[in-house]
Design an enzyme around this catalytic site. Structure first.
Site, PDB file in Angstrom:
ATOM      1  N   GLY A  42     -14.160 -10.958  -4.443  1.00  0.00           N
ATOM      2  CA  GLY A  42     -14.122 -10.691  -3.020  1.00  0.00           C
ATOM      3  C   GLY A  42     -12.732 -10.246  -2.586  1.00  0.00           C
ATOM      4  O   GLY A  42     -12.375  -9.080  -2.722  1.00  0.00           O
ATOM      5  N   SER A  92     -12.150  -9.048 -10.865  1.00  0.00           N
ATOM      6  CA  SER A  92     -11.732  -8.436  -9.607  1.00  0.00           C
ATOM      7  C   SER A  92     -10.820  -9.431  -8.867  1.00  0.00           C
ATOM      8  O   SER A  92      -9.831  -9.887  -9.446  1.00  0.00           O
ATOM      9  CB  SER A  92     -12.964  -8.032  -8.795  1.00  0.00           C
ATOM     10  OG  SER A  92     -12.618  -7.198  -7.721  1.00  0.00           O
ATOM     11  N   ASP A 133     -13.580   2.596 -13.506  1.00  0.00           N
ATOM     12  CA  ASP A 133     -13.410   1.710 -12.351  1.00  0.00           C
ATOM     13  C   ASP A 133     -12.509   2.405 -11.335  1.00  0.00           C
ATOM     14  O   ASP A 133     -11.296   2.516 -11.537  1.00  0.00           O
ATOM     15  CB  ASP A 133     -12.801   0.379 -12.805  1.00  0.00           C
ATOM     16  CG  ASP A 133     -12.837  -0.693 -11.728  1.00  0.00           C
ATOM     17  OD1 ASP A 133     -12.768  -0.335 -10.537  1.00  0.00           O
ATOM     18  OD2 ASP A 133     -12.938  -1.879 -12.083  1.00  0.00           O
ATOM     19  N   HIS A 184     -16.469  -0.473 -11.867  1.00  0.00           N
ATOM     20  CA  HIS A 184     -16.312  -1.809 -11.292  1.00  0.00           C
ATOM     21  C   HIS A 184     -17.636  -2.559 -11.251  1.00  0.00           C
ATOM     22  O   HIS A 184     -17.670  -3.792 -11.314  1.00  0.00           O
ATOM     23  CB  HIS A 184     -15.728  -1.699  -9.881  1.00  0.00           C
ATOM     24  CG  HIS A 184     -15.047  -2.938  -9.413  1.00  0.00           C
ATOM     25  ND1 HIS A 184     -13.847  -3.373  -9.940  1.00  0.00           N
ATOM     26  CD2 HIS A 184     -15.385  -3.857  -8.470  1.00  0.00           C
ATOM     27  CE1 HIS A 184     -13.477  -4.491  -9.335  1.00  0.00           C
ATOM     28  NE2 HIS A 184     -14.400  -4.810  -8.445  1.00  0.00           N
TER      29      HIS A 184
END
Length: 319
Positions: free
Chosen positions: A43, A115, A271, A299
């Site tokens: 996130g 991430s 990505d 990604h």
């Protein structure tokens, strides 16, 4: 090929009181006597998966996953205007992880996160290396300001029409300044309709960034219910407009603190949001890490990428 394990749901769940008004939701899956592993979501603000896991051997692993502050099932939720975002920083999340480890009586654990989850995993491991057995990272991100600037500005070279819409989502007099700070202010607006609109514009840009990947999924970011969308964007804007409260290059500069911790880094060649350069730099700075660049992945991942991650998890289960 590493076979998937039978679907495994939680055998335990609860809330951890942080002492400052926040309650962190957590759950445990697999074998209570298995090797501890912490799964850290991305996130920031995406929340932990709600689905059963199939990547972890339920006989050999004790998997812990949790919702970071103000998202998922943790309270207060960032969709509530009263949620105090000043109590949600990288330092707070590192302290939450350590508090959760102590609460569950775990001495050391494997860390897994991609991430934003990669940033948090690396930051925690560099502060508490004695608590970490191994690290598995799919999609490397260290949240440098240069990486953040690429994601929310530089990548616009490939999607100029989508980036113009993203820029135009903030007031006209702020479009040539700090867009992320402008979005952060919109998510604090007293009119919920204003921040719902800002969330939609932000997520449309996130969707555009992954749209041309080999396995890009339409609506990958925006396909969630309204409160989850608002919380995701409010938390993302809060973190990224503040550089995640990390010094530039901090996680690369301090990679020597990971010495002796085996790591597997898995990154998609295509990505667009997190270019592979960061994964390459981290692998050079961390001698105990192996980097796998997956040619058919971005990604959003791919079956080949998932296979490399599952292979690493299988490799470490008996270590």
């Amino acid at each position: 090929m590493v076979e998937l394990h039978p679907p495994t749901g939680p055998y335990d769940s609860g809330f951890l009181d942080t002492g400052d008004g926040n309650r962190i939701y957590y759950e445990q899956l697999g074998n209570p006597r298995g090797k501890p592993a912490l799964n850290v979501h991305g996130g920031p603000g995406a929340g932990a998966p709600r689905r059963p896991t199939r990547a972890w051997d339920p006989e050999r692993y004790r998997v812990v996953r949790f919702d970071q502050r103000n998202c998922g099932r943790s309270t207060p939720h960032a969709s509530d205007p009263a949620a105090d975002m000043s109590l949600n920083t990288t330092r707070h999340l590192i302290e939450d992880i350590e508090r959760l480890r102590e609460h569950l009586g775990i001495e050391r654990w494997l860390l897994n996160g991609g991430s934003w989850g990669a940033t948090l995993v690396l930051a925690y491991a560099q502060q508490h290396p004695e608590r970490v057995t191994e690290i598995v990272v799919p999609a490397v991100m260290t949240s440098r300001r240069s990486e953040i600037d690429w994601l929310y500005r530089g990548a616009g070279r490939f999607h100029p029409e989508a980036w113009d819409r993203f820029r135009d989502g903030v007031p006209e007099d702020e479009r040539d300044g700090d867009l992320l700070a402008a979005y952060a202010r919109l998510t604090e607006h007293p009119d919920r309709a204003v921040w719902a609109r800002a969330a939609a514009d932000w997520l449309a840009w996130e969707d555009a960034v992954v749209s041309n990947e080999p396995n890009g999924v339409p609506g990958m970011y925006s396909d969630r219910e309204v409160d989850a969308r608002i919380a995701f964007v409010r938390i993302c804007a809060h973190y990224f407009s503040n550089g995640a409260w990390l010094e530039e290059d901090q996680l690369l500069r301090n990679a020597h603190r990971l010495a002796g911790i085996p790591g597997v880094l898995v990154h998609g060649r295509h990505d667009m949001g997190c270019p592979v350069q960061t994964a390459w730099e981290l692998a050079k700075a961390w001698p105990d890490a192996r980097l796998h660049i997956v040619e058919d992945s971005g990604h959003a991942g791919s079956e080949a990428m998932q296979q490399v991650v599952r292979s690493a998890i299988e490799e470490f289960k008996d270590r």
